[in-house]
Design an enzyme around this catalytic site. Structure first.
Site, PDB file in Angstrom:
ATOM      1  N   ASP A 172     -70.674  42.619  15.689  1.00  0.00           N
ATOM      2  CA  ASP A 172     -70.440  41.579  16.354  1.00  0.00           C
ATOM      3  C   ASP A 172     -68.925  41.130  16.516  1.00  0.00           C
ATOM      4  O   ASP A 172     -68.205  41.125  15.965  1.00  0.00           O
ATOM      5  CB  ASP A 172     -71.011  40.019  15.224  1.00  0.00           C
ATOM      6  CG  ASP A 172     -71.161  38.970  16.061  1.00  0.00           C
ATOM      7  OD1 ASP A 172     -70.395  38.617  16.873  1.00  0.00           O
ATOM      8  OD2 ASP A 172     -72.162  37.980  15.717  1.00  0.00           O
ATOM      9  N   ASP A 184     -69.040  48.218  22.952  1.00  0.00           N
ATOM     10  CA  ASP A 184     -68.717  48.119  24.317  1.00  0.00           C
ATOM     11  C   ASP A 184     -67.954  46.918  24.687  1.00  0.00           C
ATOM     12  O   ASP A 184     -67.881  46.609  25.579  1.00  0.00           O
ATOM     13  CB  ASP A 184     -70.209  47.938  24.948  1.00  0.00           C
ATOM     14  CG  ASP A 184     -71.026  46.632  24.612  1.00  0.00           C
ATOM     15  OD1 ASP A 184     -70.744  46.325  23.287  1.00  0.00           O
ATOM     16  OD2 ASP A 184     -71.327  45.776  25.430  1.00  0.00           O
ATOM     17  N   THR A 193     -76.968  54.238  18.897  1.00  0.00           N
ATOM     18  CA  THR A 193     -77.378  53.122  18.391  1.00  0.00           C
ATOM     19  C   THR A 193     -78.364  52.547  19.368  1.00  0.00           C
ATOM     20  O   THR A 193     -78.330  52.804  20.420  1.00  0.00           O
ATOM     21  CB  THR A 193     -76.510  52.166  17.749  1.00  0.00           C
ATOM     22  OG1 THR A 193     -75.836  51.443  18.782  1.00  0.00           O
ATOM     23  CG2 THR A 193     -75.175  52.705  16.967  1.00  0.00           C
ATOM     24  N   GLU A 201     -76.143  50.905  21.790  1.00  0.00           N
ATOM     25  CA  GLU A 201     -75.454  51.691  22.610  1.00  0.00           C
ATOM     26  C   GLU A 201     -76.189  52.047  23.899  1.00  0.00           C
ATOM     27  O   GLU A 201     -75.869  52.239  25.070  1.00  0.00           O
ATOM     28  CB  GLU A 201     -75.013  52.989  22.008  1.00  0.00           C
ATOM     29  CG  GLU A 201     -74.023  53.854  22.670  1.00  0.00           C
ATOM     30  CD  GLU A 201     -73.549  54.719  21.946  1.00  0.00           C
ATOM     31  OE1 GLU A 201     -72.931  55.676  22.393  1.00  0.00           O
ATOM     32  OE2 GLU A 201     -73.803  54.745  20.687  1.00  0.00           O
TER      33      GLU A 201
END
Length: 213
Positions: free
Chosen positions: A118, A154, A191, A194
């Site tokens: 987060d 990201d 993940t 991802e």
């Protein structure tokens, strides 16, 4: 309904003590005994639904993996995947990563993964970011001399913030990827987040940093 509010969630976790370590303080300094070997220990802090750590444990049986997650709903998702695989080198913990030294001894951990954490973008929430200095202190307190922290995200702002935080903490940046999926990096295990974000065209950032303990 989120599973952390679902009646019986706690009982479900307690029914599988072979995979969910319910008393992690008892294993401080003795995780090798818990796994039954002396292999290196890698932690993932914030497991998502468990895809990354389960695939890592399948791919690298010579490494012991521990997934750390605070939310019960997420822990259950990881456990459900583990019940399908029954990997002997994967344990699951429900705890706060800010207190790692309560559960691991000095030099007991070889690597820590932070995947798509987060970003807590508001300045007033800076202390909640998993790359804030108090978390770095927690990680450093259990890491061995050559231990690595690997961050993937990201979120450019979190990535840039983390690079500065690592440097100010005295860490060394070993390798930095500004666009992982367009690089020559091999063996990337994605993940859930991802895969989702990369399909949207988001750039994926990655860094390996060491604590120089």
């Amino acid at each position: 309904m989120r599973l952390r509010h679902k009646p019986g969630a706690k009982d479900f976790l307690e029914k599988h003590p072979e995979f969910v370590t319910l008393n992690p303080t008892d294993w401080k300094g003795k995780w090798g005994k818990r796994f039954g070997n002396t292999h290196p220990i890698h932690l993932e802090i914030g497991t998502g639904k468990g895809r990354f750590i389960v695939e890592m444990a399948k791919t690298y049986p010579e490494i012991n993996f521990i997934g750390i997650e605070l939310q019960t709903s997420v822990v259950i998702s990881v456990l459900e995947k583990q019940l399908e695989e029954k990997l002997p080198n994967l344990q699951i913990l429900q705890l706060d990563a800010a207190n790692l030294k309560e559960f691991f001894e000095v030099n007991e951990v070889a690597r820590i993964y932070l995947n798509f954490s987060d970003p807590w973008p508001k300045n007033r929430h800076e202390k909640r970011r998993l790359t804030y200095r108090t978390f770095l202190e927690s990680y450093s307190s259990v890491m061995d001399n050559s231990g690595e922290l690997i961050l993937k995200t990201d979120n450019q702002n979190l990535f840039e913030y983390s690079l500065v935080s690592f440097s100010e903490f005295g860490m060394t940046l070993k390798e930095v990827w500004l666009n992982l999926h367009e690089s020559s990096f091999e063996g990337n295990i994605m993940t859930e987040y991802e895969e989702k974000f990369s399909k949207k065209g988001n750039r994926i950032y990655r860094v390996i940093a060491t604590f120089n303990n």
